[in-house]
Design an enzyme around this catalytic site. Structure first.
Site, PDB file in Angstrom:
ATOM      1  CB  SER A 110      12.184  15.577  42.306  1.00 43.95           C
ATOM      2  OG  SER A 110      12.396  13.665  43.145  1.00 43.95           O
TER       3      SER A 110
ATOM      4  CE1 TYR B 113      14.539  18.740  44.644  1.00 45.60           C
ATOM      5  CE2 TYR B 113      13.649  16.276  45.622  1.00 45.60           C
ATOM      6  CZ  TYR B 113      14.992  17.444  44.677  1.00 45.60           C
ATOM      7  OH  TYR B 113      15.038  16.955  43.291  1.00 45.60           O
TER       8      TYR B 113
END
Length: 257
Positions: A149, A162
């Site tokens: 990400s 995350y």
């Protein structure tokens, strides 16, 4: 169908029933690979992906792949071994795409230890042990592609757990590339930005202001689509990417430049 870039190869895509994983599975299928479409709960959605790949002339099968608990990676590969011989009698795998993941987490004040453990179990531990137990099946010259990400390099404290998992995944990529290089296996991460998937639907779709803001974060001025990521993965899975390893490929559309 002869001459497709991945003809004769086998791919495993975890989290392949929807979103980015679905687009990756469909693209690798179009490029000629036999695709194992991993899914955790969405059996019907995975079957739909498989049907679509087959309708387009490809080969695929659904693979139960609930992740997050000890032993899940072993169970995944045991199921893979049982199913793959129906589609590729020689067995084995050439491409592993670690896409499955938990896409959100609470902020520091509200994150529980259980929530922390869950996001790290699915986003970090599962890829680690999928690779560990898959290496005996992964052929020399193979590909490992981890879906990371852009938040591994951009601060967003409200979901820092995350982002931390994706930073860990990128470090895993770096070390794997060094360890597996002698076998001709390349290992890379792909780091998407904001992508229009079901994960982001609750705040992105039907909200013009949110969509406009998300688009403004990209140098290209739009929100990413799953196919924007699947194309990058397809390149890394192909022979054209044989000299690329240990890299994090930014696929954010130029976000936060």
């Amino acid at each position: 169908m002869a001459g497709r870039a991945l003809e004769g190869r086998t791919a495993l895509v975890t989290g392949g029933s929807r979103g980015i994983g679905r687009a990756i599975a469909e693209r690798l299928g179009r490029d000629g690979a036999v695709v194992a479409v991993g899914y955790a709960r969405e059996k019907d959605a995975a079957a739909e992906v498989v049907d679509g790949i087959r309708a387009a002339g490809g080969r695929a099968f659904a693979l139960p792949a609930a992740l997050g608990w000890h032993g899940d990676a072993v169970a995944l590969w045991e199921a893979f071994d049982e199913r793959i011989v129906e589609h590729a009698p020689t067995g084995g795998v050439d491409i592993i795409v670690n896409n499955a993941g938990i896409g959100r987490s609470a902020d520091l004040a509200n994150l529980t230890e259980e929530g922390f453990d869950e996001v790290f179990a699915v986003n970090v531990r599962a890829p680690f042990f999928i690779v560990k137990h898959g290496l005996e099946r992964l052929r020399d010259g193979g590909r490992i592609i981890n879906i990371s990400s852009g938040l591994a390099r951009v601060a967003m404290p409200e979901i820092m757990a995350y982002g931390s998992t994706k930073g860990a995944l990128d470090t895993f990529t770096l070390n794997l590339a060094k360890e597996l290089g002698p076998r001709g296996i390349t290992v890379n991460s792909v780091a998407p930005g904001i992508i229009d998937t079901d994960v982001n639907a609750s705040w992105l779709r039907g909200n013009p202001a949110a969509a406009a803001h998300a688009a403004s974060l990209s140098a290209l001025g739009r929100v990413g689509q799953p196919e924007d990521i699947s194309g990058v993965v397809a390149f890394l899975a192909s022979d054209d990417a044989r000299w690329v390893t240990g890299r994090v490929v930014d696929a954010t559309g130029g976000s936060a430049l």
